[in-house]
Design a protein around this motif. Structure first.
Motif, PDB file in Angstrom:
ATOM      1  N   ALA A 200       0.895  -1.330   0.025  1.00  0.00           N
ATOM      2  CA  ALA A 200       0.010   0.140  -0.004  1.00  0.00           C
ATOM      3  C   ALA A 200       0.770   1.406   0.110  1.00  0.00           C
ATOM      4  O   ALA A 200       0.442   2.405  -0.649  1.00  0.00           O
ATOM      5  N   ASP A 201       2.099   1.086   0.659  1.00  0.00           N
ATOM      6  CA  ASP A 201       2.703   2.682   0.925  1.00  0.00           C
ATOM      7  C   ASP A 201       3.252   2.841  -0.339  1.00  0.00           C
ATOM      8  O   ASP A 201       4.078   3.958  -0.563  1.00  0.00           O
ATOM      9  N   THR A 202       3.318   2.040  -1.656  1.00  0.00           N
ATOM     10  CA  THR A 202       4.084   2.467  -2.686  1.00  0.00           C
ATOM     11  C   THR A 202       3.050   2.529  -3.884  1.00  0.00           C
ATOM     12  O   THR A 202       3.419   2.816  -4.947  1.00  0.00           O
ATOM     13  N   TYR A 203       1.912   2.343  -3.619  1.00  0.00           N
ATOM     14  CA  TYR A 203       0.596   2.158  -4.575  1.00  0.00           C
ATOM     15  C   TYR A 203       0.026   3.775  -4.718  1.00  0.00           C
ATOM     16  O   TYR A 203      -0.196   4.553  -4.014  1.00  0.00           O
ATOM     17  N   VAL A 204      -0.035   3.755  -6.155  1.00  0.00           N
ATOM     18  CA  VAL A 204      -0.600   5.082  -6.562  1.00  0.00           C
ATOM     19  C   VAL A 204      -1.654   4.627  -7.620  1.00  0.00           C
ATOM     20  O   VAL A 204      -1.350   4.052  -8.643  1.00  0.00           O
ATOM     21  N   SER A 205      -2.914   5.459  -7.520  1.00  0.00           N
ATOM     22  CA  SER A 205      -4.108   5.169  -8.314  1.00  0.00           C
ATOM     23  C   SER A 205      -4.827   6.147  -8.632  1.00  0.00           C
ATOM     24  O   SER A 205      -4.374   7.443  -8.305  1.00  0.00           O
ATOM     25  N   ASN A 206      -5.911   6.200  -9.493  1.00  0.00           N
ATOM     26  CA  ASN A 206      -6.514   7.619  -9.931  1.00  0.00           C
ATOM     27  C   ASN A 206      -8.074   7.301  -9.872  1.00  0.00           C
ATOM     28  O   ASN A 206      -8.873   8.069 -10.572  1.00  0.00           O
ATOM     29  N   GLY A 207      -8.652   6.156  -9.000  1.00  0.00           N
ATOM     30  CA  GLY A 207      -9.964   5.976  -9.102  1.00  0.00           C
ATOM     31  C   GLY A 207     -10.601   6.559  -7.738  1.00  0.00           C
ATOM     32  O   GLY A 207     -10.057   7.706  -6.944  1.00  0.00           O
ATOM     33  N   PRO A 208     -12.012   6.277  -7.509  1.00  0.00           N
ATOM     34  CA  PRO A 208     -12.742   7.045  -6.433  1.00  0.00           C
ATOM     35  C   PRO A 208     -11.958   6.690  -4.846  1.00  0.00           C
ATOM     36  O   PRO A 208     -12.385   7.326  -4.173  1.00  0.00           O
ATOM     37  N   PHE A 209     -11.305   5.659  -4.829  1.00  0.00           N
ATOM     38  CA  PHE A 209     -10.739   5.151  -3.329  1.00  0.00           C
ATOM     39  C   PHE A 209      -9.220   5.045  -3.739  1.00  0.00           C
ATOM     40  O   PHE A 209      -8.629   4.909  -4.828  1.00  0.00           O
ATOM     41  N   LYS A 210      -8.587   5.081  -2.783  1.00  0.00           N
ATOM     42  CA  LYS A 210      -6.870   4.825  -2.884  1.00  0.00           C
ATOM     43  C   LYS A 210      -6.574   3.759  -1.729  1.00  0.00           C
ATOM     44  O   LYS A 210      -7.129   3.506  -0.818  1.00  0.00           O
ATOM     45  N   LEU A 211      -5.547   3.033  -1.916  1.00  0.00           N
ATOM     46  CA  LEU A 211      -5.185   1.771  -1.309  1.00  0.00           C
ATOM     47  C   LEU A 211      -4.451   2.263  -0.027  1.00  0.00           C
ATOM     48  O   LEU A 211      -3.314   2.976  -0.289  1.00  0.00           O
ATOM     49  N   THR A 212      -4.640   1.958   1.335  1.00  0.00           N
ATOM     50  CA  THR A 212      -4.054   2.523   2.149  1.00  0.00           C
ATOM     51  C   THR A 212      -3.434   1.411   3.416  1.00  0.00           C
ATOM     52  O   THR A 212      -2.708   1.729   4.017  1.00  0.00           O
ATOM     53  N   LYS A 213      -3.989   0.263   2.910  1.00  0.00           N
ATOM     54  CA  LYS A 213      -3.508  -0.752   3.803  1.00  0.00           C
ATOM     55  C   LYS A 213      -3.645  -2.160   3.090  1.00  0.00           C
ATOM     56  O   LYS A 213      -4.399  -2.298   2.607  1.00  0.00           O
ATOM     57  N   TRP A 214      -2.362  -2.874   3.199  1.00  0.00           N
ATOM     58  CA  TRP A 214      -2.664  -4.288   2.452  1.00  0.00           C
ATOM     59  C   TRP A 214      -1.968  -5.371   3.382  1.00  0.00           C
ATOM     60  O   TRP A 214      -0.850  -5.471   3.257  1.00  0.00           O
ATOM     61  N   ALA A 215      -2.617  -5.927   4.574  1.00  0.00           N
ATOM     62  CA  ALA A 215      -2.144  -6.844   5.338  1.00  0.00           C
ATOM     63  C   ALA A 215      -2.271  -8.195   4.629  1.00  0.00           C
ATOM     64  O   ALA A 215      -3.522  -8.773   4.595  1.00  0.00           O
ATOM     65  N   HIS A 216      -1.291  -8.474   4.088  1.00  0.00           N
ATOM     66  CA  HIS A 216      -1.490  -9.741   3.280  1.00  0.00           C
ATOM     67  C   HIS A 216      -2.055 -11.119   3.789  1.00  0.00           C
ATOM     68  O   HIS A 216      -1.691 -11.293   5.044  1.00  0.00           O
ATOM     69  N   ASP A 217      -2.899 -11.605   3.383  1.00  0.00           N
ATOM     70  CA  ASP A 217      -3.816 -12.905   3.677  1.00  0.00           C
ATOM     71  C   ASP A 217      -4.701 -12.509   4.688  1.00  0.00           C
ATOM     72  O   ASP A 217      -5.243 -13.308   5.435  1.00  0.00           O
ATOM     73  N   SER A 218      -4.756 -11.156   5.122  1.00  0.00           N
ATOM     74  CA  SER A 218      -5.530 -10.597   6.327  1.00  0.00           C
ATOM     75  C   SER A 218      -6.583  -9.710   5.978  1.00  0.00           C
ATOM     76  O   SER A 218      -7.895 -10.099   5.797  1.00  0.00           O
TER      77      SER A 218
END
Length: 533
Positions: A200-218
């Motif tokens: 999540a900390d390296t993710y950049v996108s352009n939609g209505p939401f943004k990725l702020t956390k990715w706890a893998h498999d959780s």
């Protein structure tokens, strides 16, 4: 086609909007958060590499293409504010919005689209969905190593102008551009960090939401993107995707209000939930099937493939095992496509019927052709999920009863399973295919000889040619006839065993309004709002 799709979506939106409205205060006082269940870890959140509906569910919320979908499922302009189409229907000139921004606040440019699309087509990227871009001039040749990137008809004339040239007019090009393969990516970011989409900390996108956390498999968490050009329509501040693949567990989590929305209910609770206001069933434009690896014995033999197909009782499976309103499948293309001759599936008819005696006879004939006195050991591979297990166990029992064959079952987690099937390390494997558009061609594309999604190793030149001809045919009657002919070739060789056409069932908390349930995507939350607690 569009009439059917729009009508279905309007029906579902109205049903979803019937909240009990028992709020203790205004919506402004209610935390705008929803927790849903993704069931499995998204295998890849890179638009160029994602091939599955779980990854697509997240991608559809954090990215936006030149076109997007409105509440009724119609394609409308998204990151583009204007498009001019040439008289011959082959050249599209898009003008991007001045306020199209990345989630880091920088401008989305036409160069980002050109780079993103050509990255999909670059053979070194290894995109399994690159073939969706083959309608673009020079795209197929470049992707297959037979042409140069300079000859691909994707050109950023300046920061705001993108010109796309097609090989032939395509009536549903606007709908095609809503799928995640056509999303832009930020060139500077991707070139600096090849693993940009893994955290999540390296993710950049352009939609209505943004990725702020990715706890893998959780869990995966997305939050409202303040830099999105249309953020005023986004009511939710936060969406949490839990990753729980045991149906009994996530059903209990819904009941204890740990989850606000779940899908694919445990089959043993469906009957009791059907009377609930929280329950809904939505046709899902796809087919549940078992792929045969035609290069692995015993499925190198067509008669044996047909025997394993005829030995499955689909009515029993859908009525007594899945119980969710699915339609038994006797062909590949699902119902729901309106053509000049009516529904494509009804016009095409059914290609076989269950027949245990015939299945047994075909198995014996196939074994005799191969010179086998005993059938090689057979295993069915499926990805971990309670309903997949129940279906596999029922099919296993049918093969024992109807063919006298003991079949082994093997399950794997979703990401591992995708790798296993991609490498061809299976004999018979569960798969589902959902049309990104409500059109037969995107279903039938699955079994093209050079499709990376076709993991059966089946290649048929007649099939491939019929599909190619259909894609450039401008007469609707002739186009659908070519697609019927292609499906007939596929069903004659049977590199797969169709089981049923999907219906999705959901439980959704009545605290939410304006959730959209598309017929070829998972629920869309752009307009969703929590109105009570």
């Amino acid at each position: 086609m569009k009439k059917w799709l729009v009508g279905m979506l309007i029906l579902v939106i109205v049903a979803a909007g019937c909240s009990n409205g028992s709020s203790g205060g205004s919506a402004a006082d209610i935390p705008q958060e929803i927790t849903v269940n993704a069931m499995s870890e998204p295998p890849d959140l890179d638009p160029a590499l994602a091939t599955d509906t779980t990854s697509g569910w997240v991608l559809d919320h954090v990215f936006e293409g030149l076109y997007t979908k409105d509440e009724n499922g119609n394609p409308v302009l998204g990151a583009a504010e204007n498009v001019d189409v040439s008289e011959d229907g082959k050249t599209y000139t898009f003008t991007l919005r001045d306020d199209a921004k990345w989630s880091d606040g920088s401008n989305v440019t036409a160069q980002d689209f050109e780079y993103g699309w050509k990255r999909v087509l670059n053979p070194d990227t290894g995109s399994s969905f690159a073939f969706y871009m083959y309608y673009i001039k020079g795209a197929e040749a470049y992707n297959k190593g037979d042409g140069a990137v300079e000859d691909v008809g994707i050109t950023a004339q300046d920061d705001k102008t993108l010109v796309v040239e097609l090989g032939a007019p395509l009536g549903y090009f606007d709908e095609l551009l809503t799928m995640w393969t056509f999303y832009p990516v930020k060139q500077e970011l991707v070139e600096e960090n090849s693993a940009w989409s893994a955290e999540a900390d390296t993710y950049v996108s352009n939609g209505p939401f943004k990725l702020t956390k990715w706890a893998h498999d959780s869990e995966v968490v997305i939050e409202k993107n303040e830099n999105y050009w249309d953020n005023s329509v986004v009511k939710l501040d936060k969406v949490t995707y839990k990753i729980v693949n045991d149906a009994t567990t996530y059903y209990q989590m819904f009941k204890t209000k740990e989850l606000d929305l779940i899908q694919t209910l445990p089959s043993d609770v469906i009957e009791q939930e059907k009377e609930s206001e929280e329950y809904s069933e939505v046709p899902y434009f796809g087919t549940y099937m078992y792929m045969f690896n035609v290069e692995k014995e015993p499925f190198t033999n067509e008669k044996i493939r047909r025997a394993f197909t005829l030995a499955v009782d689909r009515e029993t499976l859908t009525q007594n095992v899945t119980k969710s309103g699915e339609t038994p499948a006797y062909a590949f293309v699902p119902p729901g496509v309106e053509t000049p001759e009516g529904d494509f599936r009804e016009a095409g008819g059914e290609y076989f019927e269950e027949n245990a005696a015939e299945a047994k006879r075909l198995l014996e004939e196939g074994m005799e052709e191969e010179g086998w006195t005993e059938l090689p050991e057979v295993s069915i591979t499926y990805n971990t999920a309670e309903n997949n297990k129940k279906i596999a166990e029922a099919v296993q029992a049918m093969y024992k009863d109807n063919l006298g064959v003991d079949v082994k079952l093997e399950n794997q987690e979703w990401k591992t399973y995708l790798d296993t099937t991609k490498q061809g390390n299976f004999q018979m494997a569960r798969m589902g295919w959902i049309g990104v558009l409500v059109d037969p061609v995107v279903i039938l594309d699955y079994y093209l000889g050079d499709s990376p999604n076709n993991r059966t190793n089946w290649v048929n030149e007649e099939y491939d040619q019929l599909m190619a001809d259909a894609k450039v045919e401008q007469d609707p009657d002739k186009r659908y006839e070519l697609l019927h002919q292609a499906e007939a070739v596929l069903m004659e060789d049977l590199p797969f065993n169709p089981i049923y056409h999907y219906t999705n069932n959901y439980l959704t908390s009545q605290n939410f309004e304006n959730i959209v349930y598309p017929v070829n995507r998972y629920p869309y939350l752009k307009w969703a709002e929590k109105v009570s607690e």
